[in-house]
Design a protein around this motif. Structure first.
Motif, PDB file in Angstrom:
ATOM      1  N   ALA A  19       0.842  -1.204   0.000  1.00  9.07           N
ATOM      2  CA  ALA A  19       0.000   0.000   0.000  1.00  9.07           C
ATOM      3  C   ALA A  19       0.874   1.249   0.000  1.00  9.07           C
ATOM      4  O   ALA A  19       0.595   2.213  -0.735  1.00  9.07           O
ATOM      5  CB  ALA A  19      -0.931  -0.003   1.214  1.00  9.07           C
ATOM      6  N   PHE A  20       1.951   1.243   0.790  1.00 11.22           N
ATOM      7  CA  PHE A  20       2.845   2.405   0.821  1.00 11.22           C
ATOM      8  C   PHE A  20       3.465   2.642  -0.548  1.00 11.22           C
ATOM      9  O   PHE A  20       3.461   3.760  -1.050  1.00 11.22           O
ATOM     10  CB  PHE A  20       3.947   2.220   1.868  1.00 11.22           C
ATOM     11  N   HIS A  21       4.007   1.590  -1.164  1.00  6.37           N
ATOM     12  CA  HIS A  21       4.680   1.758  -2.454  1.00  6.37           C
ATOM     13  C   HIS A  21       3.715   2.184  -3.551  1.00  6.37           C
ATOM     14  O   HIS A  21       4.061   3.014  -4.403  1.00  6.37           O
ATOM     15  CB  HIS A  21       5.443   0.487  -2.830  1.00  6.37           C
ATOM     16  N   GLU A  22       2.487   1.663  -3.526  1.00  7.57           N
ATOM     17  CA  GLU A  22       1.483   2.086  -4.508  1.00  7.57           C
ATOM     18  C   GLU A  22       1.137   3.562  -4.315  1.00  7.57           C
ATOM     19  O   GLU A  22       1.053   4.318  -5.280  1.00  7.57           O
ATOM     20  CB  GLU A  22       0.220   1.241  -4.375  1.00  7.57           C
ATOM     21  N   ALA A  23       0.943   3.969  -3.077  1.00  7.75           N
ATOM     22  CA  ALA A  23       0.599   5.368  -2.806  1.00  7.75           C
ATOM     23  C   ALA A  23       1.768   6.290  -3.142  1.00  7.75           C
ATOM     24  O   ALA A  23       1.572   7.361  -3.723  1.00  7.75           O
ATOM     25  CB  ALA A  23       0.186   5.525  -1.343  1.00  7.75           C
ATOM     26  N   TRP A  24       2.992   5.867  -2.812  1.00 11.09           N
ATOM     27  CA  TRP A  24       4.161   6.706  -3.065  1.00 11.09           C
ATOM     28  C   TRP A  24       4.364   6.940  -4.558  1.00 11.09           C
ATOM     29  O   TRP A  24       4.844   7.994  -4.973  1.00 11.09           O
ATOM     30  CB  TRP A  24       5.404   6.086  -2.432  1.00 11.09           C
ATOM     31  N   GLN A  25       3.980   5.983  -5.386  1.00 12.74           N
ATOM     32  CA  GLN A  25       4.078   6.172  -6.837  1.00 12.74           C
ATOM     33  C   GLN A  25       3.200   7.327  -7.297  1.00 12.74           C
ATOM     34  O   GLN A  25       3.488   7.954  -8.314  1.00 12.74           O
ATOM     35  CB  GLN A  25       3.678   4.897  -7.574  1.00 12.74           C
ATOM     36  N   PRO A  37      10.332  13.687   5.148  1.00  8.58           N
ATOM     37  CA  PRO A  37       9.096  14.009   5.874  1.00  8.58           C
ATOM     38  C   PRO A  37       7.836  13.543   5.142  1.00  8.58           C
ATOM     39  O   PRO A  37       6.882  13.089   5.775  1.00  8.58           O
ATOM     40  CB  PRO A  37       9.129  15.534   6.002  1.00  8.58           C
ATOM     41  N   HIS A  38       7.834  13.626   3.824  1.00 10.17           N
ATOM     42  CA  HIS A  38       6.665  13.172   3.067  1.00 10.17           C
ATOM     43  C   HIS A  38       6.522  11.654   3.159  1.00 10.17           C
ATOM     44  O   HIS A  38       5.413  11.137   3.292  1.00 10.17           O
ATOM     45  CB  HIS A  38       6.756  13.614   1.614  1.00 10.17           C
ATOM     46  N   ARG A  39       7.620  10.926   3.093  1.00 18.53           N
ATOM     47  CA  ARG A  39       7.565   9.461   3.223  1.00 18.53           C
ATOM     48  C   ARG A  39       7.046   9.081   4.607  1.00 18.53           C
ATOM     49  O   ARG A  39       6.214   8.188   4.742  1.00 18.53           O
ATOM     50  CB  ARG A  39       8.947   8.849   2.970  1.00 18.53           C
ATOM     51  N   GLU A  40       7.548   9.768   5.631  1.00 24.90           N
ATOM     52  CA  GLU A  40       7.100   9.485   6.991  1.00 24.90           C
ATOM     53  C   GLU A  40       5.616   9.802   7.160  1.00 24.90           C
ATOM     54  O   GLU A  40       4.885   9.046   7.799  1.00 24.90           O
ATOM     55  CB  GLU A  40       7.929  10.277   8.003  1.00 24.90           C
ATOM     56  N   TRP A  41       5.175  10.918   6.592  1.00 22.28           N
ATOM     57  CA  TRP A  41       3.762  11.299   6.710  1.00 22.28           C
ATOM     58  C   TRP A  41       2.875  10.267   6.015  1.00 22.28           C
ATOM     59  O   TRP A  41       1.852   9.851   6.554  1.00 22.28           O
ATOM     60  CB  TRP A  41       3.536  12.691   6.142  1.00 22.28           C
ATOM     61  N   LEU A  42       3.263   9.838   4.828  1.00 25.71           N
ATOM     62  CA  LEU A  42       2.480   8.836   4.110  1.00 25.71           C
ATOM     63  C   LEU A  42       2.432   7.527   4.903  1.00 25.71           C
ATOM     64  O   LEU A  42       1.371   6.904   5.015  1.00 25.71           O
ATOM     65  CB  LEU A  42       3.065   8.601   2.716  1.00 25.71           C
ATOM     66  N   ALA A  43       3.552   7.123   5.463  1.00 31.36           N
ATOM     67  CA  ALA A  43       3.572   5.892   6.267  1.00 31.36           C
ATOM     68  C   ALA A  43       2.639   6.024   7.476  1.00 31.36           C
ATOM     69  O   ALA A  43       1.903   5.082   7.803  1.00 31.36           O
ATOM     70  CB  ALA A  43       4.993   5.589   6.721  1.00 31.36           C
ATOM     71  N   ARG A  44       2.650   7.174   8.128  1.00 29.83           N
ATOM     72  CA  ARG A  44       1.767   7.385   9.278  1.00 29.83           C
ATOM     73  C   ARG A  44       0.298   7.356   8.866  1.00 29.83           C
ATOM     74  O   ARG A  44      -0.552   6.845   9.609  1.00 29.83           O
ATOM     75  CB  ARG A  44       2.107   8.685   9.988  1.00 29.83           C
ATOM     76  N   LEU A  45      -0.010   7.904   7.703  1.00 32.26           N
ATOM     77  CA  LEU A  45      -1.390   7.848   7.220  1.00 32.26           C
ATOM     78  C   LEU A  45      -1.826   6.402   6.995  1.00 32.26           C
ATOM     79  O   LEU A  45      -2.927   6.004   7.383  1.00 32.26           O
ATOM     80  CB  LEU A  45      -1.540   8.650   5.929  1.00 32.26           C
ATOM     81  N   ILE A  46      -0.970   5.615   6.374  1.00 35.90           N
ATOM     82  CA  ILE A  46      -1.300   4.216   6.099  1.00 35.90           C
ATOM     83  C   ILE A  46      -1.484   3.450   7.406  1.00 35.90           C
ATOM     84  O   ILE A  46      -2.442   2.680   7.552  1.00 35.90           O
ATOM     85  CB  ILE A  46      -0.239   3.585   5.186  1.00 35.90           C
ATOM     86  N   PHE A  66      -3.160  12.210   1.993  1.00 32.29           N
ATOM     87  CA  PHE A  66      -1.869  12.860   1.803  1.00 32.29           C
ATOM     88  C   PHE A  66      -2.037  14.153   1.018  1.00 32.29           C
ATOM     89  O   PHE A  66      -1.504  15.195   1.402  1.00 32.29           O
ATOM     90  CB  PHE A  66      -0.904  11.920   1.080  1.00 32.29           C
ATOM     91  N   MET A  67      -2.764  14.090  -0.081  1.00 33.30           N
ATOM     92  CA  MET A  67      -2.945  15.276  -0.921  1.00 33.30           C
ATOM     93  C   MET A  67      -3.697  16.375  -0.177  1.00 33.30           C
ATOM     94  O   MET A  67      -3.498  17.555  -0.443  1.00 33.30           O
ATOM     95  CB  MET A  67      -3.656  14.906  -2.226  1.00 33.30           C
ATOM     96  N   ALA A  68      -4.540  15.992   0.769  1.00 31.26           N
ATOM     97  CA  ALA A  68      -5.308  16.975   1.525  1.00 31.26           C
ATOM     98  C   ALA A  68      -4.522  17.553   2.702  1.00 31.26           C
ATOM     99  O   ALA A  68      -4.852  18.654   3.166  1.00 31.26           O
ATOM    100  CB  ALA A  68      -6.598  16.340   2.044  1.00 31.26           C
ATOM    101  N   THR A  69      -3.495  16.840   3.171  1.00 38.77           N
ATOM    102  CA  THR A  69      -2.860  17.262   4.413  1.00 38.77           C
ATOM    103  C   THR A  69      -1.363  17.507   4.340  1.00 38.77           C
ATOM    104  O   THR A  69      -0.822  18.176   5.225  1.00 38.77           O
ATOM    105  CB  THR A  69      -3.098  16.217   5.527  1.00 38.77           C
ATOM    106  N   ALA A  70      -0.666  16.981   3.366  1.00 35.89           N
ATOM    107  CA  ALA A  70       0.800  17.122   3.319  1.00 35.89           C
ATOM    108  C   ALA A  70       1.170  18.533   2.877  1.00 35.89           C
ATOM    109  O   ALA A  70       0.552  19.092   1.969  1.00 35.89           O
ATOM    110  CB  ALA A  70       1.403  16.109   2.360  1.00 35.89           C
ATOM    111  N   PRO A  71       2.161  19.100   3.514  1.00 34.39           N
ATOM    112  CA  PRO A  71       2.617  20.426   3.080  1.00 34.39           C
ATOM    113  C   PRO A  71       3.286  20.326   1.719  1.00 34.39           C
ATOM    114  O   PRO A  71       4.118  19.455   1.495  1.00 34.39           O
ATOM    115  CB  PRO A  71       3.622  20.829   4.162  1.00 34.39           C
ATOM    116  N   LEU A  72       2.897  21.176   0.828  1.00 32.46           N
ATOM    117  CA  LEU A  72       3.478  21.170  -0.522  1.00 32.46           C
ATOM    118  C   LEU A  72       4.392  22.380  -0.686  1.00 32.46           C
ATOM    119  O   LEU A  72       4.405  23.036  -1.715  1.00 32.46           O
ATOM    120  CB  LEU A  72       2.372  21.168  -1.577  1.00 32.46           C
TER     121      LEU A  72
END
Length: 89
Positions: A19-25, A37-46, A66-72
Motif C-alpha cells: 500500500a505504501f509503495h502504490e501510494a508513493w508512486q 518528511p513526506h515518506r514518513e507522513w504517508l507511512a503514518r497515514l497508512i 496525503f494530498m489533503a494534508t501534506a505540506p506542498l
C-alpha cells in the motif's frame, strides 16, 4: 518523528508495504528536503488507516489524505511539480 509501534504478521506487513509503495508512486517521490518528511507522513497515514479498521483500498485512501494534508512547500519555493503526476483538484 517518534517511532510508531504496532503488531502485525508477515502478510499484513507485506500488504502495508505494498500500500505504501502504490501510494508513493502517486504522491512522490519528492526530492530534496521534503522527501523524508513526506515518506514518513504517508507511512503514518497508512498505519492510521490500518489502525482505524479500514478494509478498503488503503493506498487510495492514503493518497487522498496525503494530498489533503501534506505540506506542498516545495512547490511554493518555485519548484515545479513533476509532469508525470496527475493534476488533482
Amino acid at each position: 518523528m517518534p517511532a510508531c509501534q504496532f503488531n502485525a504478521g508477515p502478510e499484513e506487513l507485506a500488504a502495508l508495504g505494498t500500500a505504501f509503495h502504490e501510494a508513493w508512486q502517486h504522491v512522490g517521490p519528492t526530492y530534496g528536503p521534503f522527501e523524508n518528511p513526506h515518506r514518513e507522513w504517508l507511512a503514518r497515514l497508512i498505519l492510521g488507516l490500518r489502525r482505524s479498521g479500514h478494509s478498503g483500498d488503503i493506498a487510495l485512501l492514503a493518497i487522498e489524505q496525503f494530498m489533503a494534508t501534506a505540506p506542498l512547500a516545495e512547490w511554493a519555493n518555485d519548484a515545479q511539480p513533476r509532469p508525470d503526476r496527475a493534476t488533482r483538484n
